[in-house]
Every structure is written in structure tokens, then in C-alpha cells.
Design an enzyme around this catalytic site. Structure first.
Site, PDB file in Angstrom:
ATOM      1  N   GLN A  83       0.851  -1.194   0.000  1.00 12.54           N
ATOM      2  CA  GLN A  83       0.000   0.000   0.000  1.00 12.54           C
ATOM      3  C   GLN A  83       0.880   1.235   0.000  1.00 12.54           C
ATOM      4  OE1 GLN A  83      -2.657   0.578   3.349  1.00 12.54           O
ATOM      5  NE2 GLN A  83      -2.951   2.728   2.795  1.00 12.54           N
ATOM      6  N   CYS A  89      -6.178   1.387   2.292  1.00  8.21           N
ATOM      7  CA  CYS A  89      -6.082   0.064   2.909  1.00  8.21           C
ATOM      8  C   CYS A  89      -7.301  -0.809   2.623  1.00  8.21           C
ATOM      9  CB  CYS A  89      -5.826   0.188   4.407  1.00  8.21           C
ATOM     10  SG  CYS A  89      -7.119   1.069   5.318  1.00  8.21           S
ATOM     11  N   HIS A 164      -7.479   0.725  10.236  1.00  9.82           N
ATOM     12  CA  HIS A 164      -6.737   0.105   9.134  1.00  9.82           C
ATOM     13  C   HIS A 164      -7.340  -1.244   8.770  1.00  9.82           C
ATOM     14  CE1 HIS A 164      -3.327  -0.690   6.553  1.00  9.82           C
ATOM     15  NE2 HIS A 164      -3.066  -1.812   7.194  1.00  9.82           N
ATOM     16  N   ASP A 179      -1.186  -7.360   4.929  1.00  9.73           N
ATOM     17  CA  ASP A 179      -1.261  -5.967   5.376  1.00  9.73           C
ATOM     18  C   ASP A 179      -0.378  -5.145   4.450  1.00  9.73           C
ATOM     19  OD1 ASP A 179      -0.991  -3.497   6.608  1.00  9.73           O
ATOM     20  OD2 ASP A 179      -0.784  -4.308   8.628  1.00  9.73           O
TER      21      ASP A 179
END
Length: 227
Positions: A83, A89, A164, A179
Site C-alpha cells: 500500500q 487500505c 486500518h 497488510d
């Protein structure tokens, strides 16, 4: 993180389902709320991936640092993209869920964004995939359309957001935490292909909720068959 900023997506199953369908997620799949980790049988089955929205508190950030040794670029690791766009996100987590949903899930629609982007970037590094994502104007436009939807007023792209999104997926007999802020996928441990929801729920409780027991701002959504 680049100077490019998006409006955050709301953790709303209807918004995420509509956004996913617009990107090419099969119409036979939807995002469903997971209301309780003790009532997982109420979630439509089968579940192909899980999204978690959590607060970036100091305690949870410290837990992430302690877990960093489980990051891996193993050839068994799932598709992963970094990201580099601010507030993206939710989109990154949705892409991770959709492109790693597994053989039991319907494939993304042909000629859709997900099909085209997945094929074009399958041999790229996570950083090169992030660059390709930033340069895709079509995704930017669709994201903006759905980020403006939801039950609450959308924040501005420059507003600091302390929540997030991450995704949990299955591959090669393991559960993975994806992530986009990290450099690599996170290997969570063994997982059977049809057990993504229960395995993810255990990680959410053991690694997230226990790290900050006073925090209540956790939202879990499952990518499931359409009821």
C-alpha cells in the site's frame, strides 16, 4: 506512503460488496458482517477470505513489531501488493481477498479490473504492483465512487484516519495475514482450506484483541457465498 491520498472506505458490507462487484468480484460472492466471534455459524458459508478493520493504537503497533519475524516472501505466499496510496487500505484488503479467494471461490469476472490487474502483475514484486495500482486511473475513479457511499459522512482524503484494513486468506495449507503497510505477507500458521473464518477469528482474538483489551473498535467482514 506517497503523496497520493484517497477517501477511506467505510466498513460497510453493502459498500464493499458493491465495490467488489464493480472491480470484478463474482456476483455470487458478497461481504458479510461477522457480528460475534462466538457465533461464527451464523455467517454464510463457505467463507473464502476475511477482512479486519482495527485501530492503530500504540499497543497494537507494538504487537506488530513483535510479530515481524513471521513476515515471509516464501514461494508459497499468496498474491501480495504494498500500500503506497494514503487511505487505500480498504481497497488493498479487498484486492488481497479477491485475488486470493482460492479454488473453491468463483473467479473474478473476465475482462474486469481484478482479472486484468491480477494477470498483468502476477510476476511483479509487491512494490511494482503498488506502482501499477497508483497508475491505474480506472481504479482511482471507482474507489472514489464507493468511498462516498455509506452510512456516515466520508472524511476528506487528507484527514488522518487511525483505522486500518487487512485481509486473511488461505494458501498452501496456511493462513496468511496480508497488510499492505508491511513489506511481505505474514504467515499465521496451519489452516485448512474451508476453515479460513475460524482460523482468522482465533488470530483476531489472540493477536489483536488481547493486545489491547480495552479497545472495542474491531470490525470483521467475511467474503462469502451469496445467501
Amino acid at each position: 506512503m506517497s503523496a497520493q491520498q484517497w477517501i477511506p472506505l467505510e466498513s460497510n458490507p453493502e459498500v464493499l460488496t458493491g465495490f467488489g462487484h464493480a472491480l470484478g468480484v463474482s456476483p455470487d460472492l458478497v461481504f458479510s458482517d461477522v457480528w460475534s466471534l462466538e457465533l461464527l455459524d451464523m455467517v454464510p458459508a463457505p467463507c473464502h477470505a476475511v477482512l479486519l478493520l482495527f485501530p492503530l493504537t500504540p499497543k497494537l503497533r507494538n504487537a506488530e513489531v513483535a510479530d515481524s519475524t513471521s513476515l515471509t516472501d516464501s514461494p508459497d505466499a499468496p498474491y501480495f501488493v504494498r500500500q503506497t496510496i494514503g487511505n487505500a487500505c480498504g481497497t488493498i484488503a479487498l484486492i488481497h481477498a479477491a485475488l486470493n479467494a482460492g479454488r473453491l471461490a468463483p473467479a473474478p469476472s473476465p475482462d474486469s479490473f481484478l482479472s486484468r490487474f491480477g494477470e498483468a502483475t502476477k510476476d511483479m514484486t509487491p512494490d511494482d504492483r503498488a506502482k501499477a495500482l497508483m497508475e491505474d486511473a480506472s481504479l482511482d475513479a471507482v474507489h472514489g465512487q464507493f468511498a462516498a457511499q455509506g452510512q456516515t459522512a466520508a472524511p476528506s482524503p487528507t484527514e488522518k484516519v487511525d483505522l486500518h484494513f487487512v485481509a486473511f486468506v488461505h494458501k498452501a495449507g496456511k493462513l496468511w495475514l496480508l497488510d499492505g503497510r508491511r513489506d511481505k505477507p505474514f504467515e499465521c500458521g496451519p489452516c485448512e482450506e474451508g476453515n479460513v473464518l475460524r482460523s482468522s477469528a482465533k488470530i483476531v482474538m489472540d493477536r489483536f484483541m488481547k493486545a489491547d483489551p480495552t479497545e472495542q473498535r474491531f470490525t470483521i467482514l467475511a467474503l462469502t457465498a451469496k445467501p
